[in-house]
Design a protein around this motif. Structure first.
Motif, PDB file in Angstrom:
ATOM      1  N   LEU A 128      -9.465   3.672  -3.646  1.00 12.66           N
ATOM      2  CA  LEU A 128     -10.375   4.349  -4.573  1.00 12.66           C
ATOM      3  C   LEU A 128     -11.808   3.858  -4.378  1.00 12.66           C
ATOM      4  CD1 LEU A 128      -8.090   4.380  -7.729  1.00 12.66           C
ATOM      5  CD2 LEU A 128      -8.978   6.401  -6.552  1.00 12.66           C
ATOM      6  N   PRO A 184      -6.152   8.731  -1.933  1.00 12.96           N
ATOM      7  CA  PRO A 184      -7.550   8.977  -2.298  1.00 12.96           C
ATOM      8  C   PRO A 184      -8.500   8.930  -1.114  1.00 12.96           C
ATOM      9  CG  PRO A 184      -6.547   7.396  -3.791  1.00 12.96           C
ATOM     10  CD  PRO A 184      -5.586   7.594  -2.672  1.00 12.96           C
ATOM     11  N   GLY A 239      -6.678   9.797  -7.262  1.00 10.38           N
ATOM     12  CA  GLY A 239      -5.581   8.838  -7.322  1.00 10.38           C
ATOM     13  C   GLY A 239      -4.458   9.329  -8.218  1.00 10.38           C
TER      14      GLY A 239
END
Length: 379
Positions: free
Chosen positions: A321, A273, A251
């Motif tokens: 994420l 991500p 990220g």
């Protein structure tokens, strides 16, 4: 000793795009890159998504035909899930041509681009270079890749979570296959990510990426194993090349800027991500970086740098994420088969289509600075 307003380290897409925008604002900009040719050391597949094509002016002649079909395969390679968009979702670019175009655009705007000049270190505004005299820089833009040396010298955050990727690239006979993007979820060859074949009817890219610590035989072996029976692959109609490198997937980094400089592109962790796509975010974040830099150099107000805050940007990536961590946890073929089976449901197909065809792979990074803050540099 030459003095510049901004020294950009790295002549990739992020660095050259940022340099062009800064030079257009009448800043004295220099770009340095250790490569002697921008056609060497290419590490990206060169896939531009629809949203990038809509929002940025890319040279049409350097883009391949549109791709609308995506096929998702389990490890068995049986019964792939086909997703079809009513619009062109992907176009694969000639990245050597894109870099050359970006270089010429930066130079036309007034930036000086020096190849074969390697960044060594920076301290108190003095930048040491291998292959050139030191430079005094008012501000440094680190566009020097996933393992940024500029980030370390400026005391900014560095990437710590990576995938490693590699691919084979070759031309294909025109009209031999319909354009398609084949994605294979198979932890035996791509642990934590996937293998892919994207064939737009002009060129084919066959690649894999995954966590390096789960590839005991190495990424090249994983690529060769995958390429031996990769779905949708067609015979080369010309020279075959290989490329690869690290992909930061942790990220956007939290601390991206300080009064001495800031980071863009892979150096900033500007990669989705989940999808590991970096071309769209590098352009979007470079736009913001140029605005922030120009405003700061014009006014001397360090508070403007807070607009380029990675901590705030990271809040937009919580879902991605989380999905990245779930993706990384698929370590067995049975789990991968189950994951693809789950995508066969209506809800699963909708989720897959949203990820692959949606507009939010990388969110807008604004808001933009007022025009008065970016008109002229502070002398």
């Amino acid at each position: 000793m030459q003095t510049v307003d901004v020294l950009v380290v790295g002549a990739g897409l992020a660095g050259l795009h940022t340099a062009r925008l800064l030079a257009r604002r009448e800043l004295k900009v220099m770009v340095v890159d250790g490569r002697r040719s921008l056609s060497t050391g290419i590490r990206t597949t060169g896939i531009f998504v629809r949203r990038t094509l809509d929002d940025f002016d890319l040279p049409e002649h350097l883009l391949g035909p549109g791709v609308r079909d995506v096929l998702l395969y389990p490890p068995s390679r049986r019964a792939p899930i086909r997703l079809t968009s009513h619009r062109d979702e992907y176009r694969v670019a000639d990245m050597a041509g894109i870099y050359d175009h970006a270089r010429r655009a930066a130079e036309s705007a007034g930036a000086q681009v020096l190849l074969g000049v390697r960044y060594v270190a920076a301290s108190r505004g003095i930048v040491r270079l291998a292959g050139a005299e030191p430079v005094r820089a008012g501000f440094i833009v680190g566009a020097d890749g996933a393992r940024s040396r500029v980030a370390r010298d400026l005391g900014l955050d560095v990437n710590r979570s990576f995938l490693v990727g590699a691919e084979i690239v070759h031309p294909v006979a025109s009209g031999s296959t319909p354009p398609a993007f084949h994605c294979v979820l198979d932890p035996r060859v791509a642990p934590g990510y996937l293998g892919w074949v994207i064939d737009d009817g002009r060129s084919a890219h066959v690649g894999v990426a995954g966590h390096p610590d789960a590839m005991p035989a190495g990424i090249r072996h994983a690529l060769d194993v995958f390429a031996a029976d990769a779905p949708g692959r067609v015979a080369p109609a010309g020279p075959v090349t290989r490329r690869g490198g690290l992909i930061p997937v942790g990220g956007v980094l939290r601390r991206l800027a300080c009064p001495a400089g800031l980071l863009v592109g892979d150096a900033a962790g500007a990669v989705s991500p989940l999808t590991a796509g970096g071309l769209d975010p590098c352009l979007r974040m470079s736009d913001l970086a140029a605005e922030v830099t120009a405003g700061y150099l014009r006014t001397g107000d360090a508070r403007l740098l807070s607009r380029y805050d990675g901590g705030a940007l990271r809040t937009r990536f919580r879902g991605r994420l989380l999905l990245r961590r779930l993706f990384a946890g698929i370590r067995s073929p049975a789990a991968a088969e189950a994951a693809v089976s789950a995508l066969r449901s209506r809800a699963g197909r909708a989720l897959a289509a949203r990820i692959l065809f949606g507009d939010g792979s990388f969110p807008d990074v604004g808001p933009r600075l007022p025009a008065t803050a970016i008109d002229r540099p502070r002398r």
